[in-house]
Design a protein around this motif. Structure first.
Motif, PDB file in Angstrom:
ATOM      1  N   LYS A   1     111.837  56.380  41.239  1.00 35.39           N
ATOM      2  CA  LYS A   1     112.844  57.397  41.560  1.00 35.39           C
ATOM      3  C   LYS A   1     112.331  58.795  41.206  1.00 35.39           C
ATOM      4  O   LYS A   1     112.520  59.747  41.956  1.00 35.39           O
ATOM      5  N   ARG A   2     111.712  58.909  40.049  1.00 33.98           N
ATOM      6  CA  ARG A   2     111.172  60.194  39.619  1.00 33.98           C
ATOM      7  C   ARG A   2     110.062  60.664  40.573  1.00 33.98           C
ATOM      8  O   ARG A   2     109.998  61.826  40.961  1.00 33.98           O
ATOM      9  N   ALA A   3     109.216  59.733  40.974  1.00 36.41           N
ATOM     10  CA  ALA A   3     108.139  60.060  41.907  1.00 36.41           C
ATOM     11  C   ALA A   3     108.709  60.495  43.255  1.00 36.41           C
ATOM     12  O   ALA A   3     108.225  61.459  43.867  1.00 36.41           O
ATOM     13  N   ASP A   4     109.751  59.794  43.718  1.00 33.67           N
ATOM     14  CA  ASP A   4     110.405  60.185  44.980  1.00 33.67           C
ATOM     15  C   ASP A   4     111.023  61.579  44.871  1.00 33.67           C
ATOM     16  O   ASP A   4     110.913  62.389  45.788  1.00 33.67           O
ATOM     17  N   ALA A   5     111.673  61.833  43.744  1.00 31.88           N
ATOM     18  CA  ALA A   5     112.299  63.148  43.548  1.00 31.88           C
ATOM     19  C   ALA A   5     111.244  64.248  43.515  1.00 31.88           C
ATOM     20  O   ALA A   5     111.423  65.325  44.117  1.00 31.88           O
ATOM     21  N   GLU A   6     110.149  63.989  42.811  1.00 29.39           N
ATOM     22  CA  GLU A   6     109.073  64.981  42.740  1.00 29.39           C
ATOM     23  C   GLU A   6     108.439  65.203  44.113  1.00 29.39           C
ATOM     24  O   GLU A   6     108.100  66.325  44.474  1.00 29.39           O
ATOM     25  N   THR A   7     108.272  64.136  44.862  1.00 28.77           N
ATOM     26  CA  THR A   7     107.720  64.241  46.214  1.00 28.77           C
ATOM     27  C   THR A   7     108.637  65.068  47.101  1.00 28.77           C
ATOM     28  O   THR A   7     108.187  65.924  47.860  1.00 28.77           O
ATOM     29  N   LYS A   8     109.934  64.794  46.969  1.00 31.23           N
ATOM     30  CA  LYS A   8     110.910  65.547  47.757  1.00 31.23           C
ATOM     31  C   LYS A   8     110.861  67.032  47.395  1.00 31.23           C
ATOM     32  O   LYS A   8     110.858  67.900  48.282  1.00 31.23           O
TER      33      LYS A   8
END
Length: 81
Positions: free
Chosen positions: A6-13
Motif C-alpha cells: 500500500k505504501r509503495a502504491d501510494a508513493e508511486t501515485k
C-alpha cells in the motif's frame, strides 16, 4: 507485507502526480517563452517601423512637438501652484 504494498502504491501515485505536474509546468513555461519570443519579434518590428517613419519626418516636427510638450508641462505646473 500488505502495508508495504500500500505504501509503495501510494508513493508511486504521488510520484506520477508530481511527474504530471512537472510536465504541465514545463508546458506552461514553453508557452510563455513562445509568447515572449513572439512579442520580442513584434517589438523589433515596431522599432524598425518607428525608425523608418522617424527618418521620413522632418526634424522641425520633432522640435515643434518638444516645444508643445514643454508648454503643456509648464502650464500644468502653473495650475498646480
Amino acid at each position: 507485507v500488505q502495508e508495504a504494498v500500500k505504501r509503495a502504491d501510494a508513493e508511486t501515485k504521488l510520484k506520477l502526480e508530481k511527474i504530471q505536474e512537472i510536465k504541465r509546468l514545463n508546458n506552461q513555461i514553453e508557452t510563455v517563452q513562445s509568447e515572449l519570443s513572439k512579442f520580442e519579434e513584434q517589438l523589433d518590428d515596431c522599432k524598425k517601423y518607428k525608425a523608418f517613419i522617424d527618418s521620413l519626418t522632418p526634424t522641425e516636427f520633432f522640435h515643434d512637438q518638444d516645444l508643445k510638450r514643454e508648454r503643456v508641462k509648464n502650464r500644468r505646473t502653473l495650475e498646480w501652484e
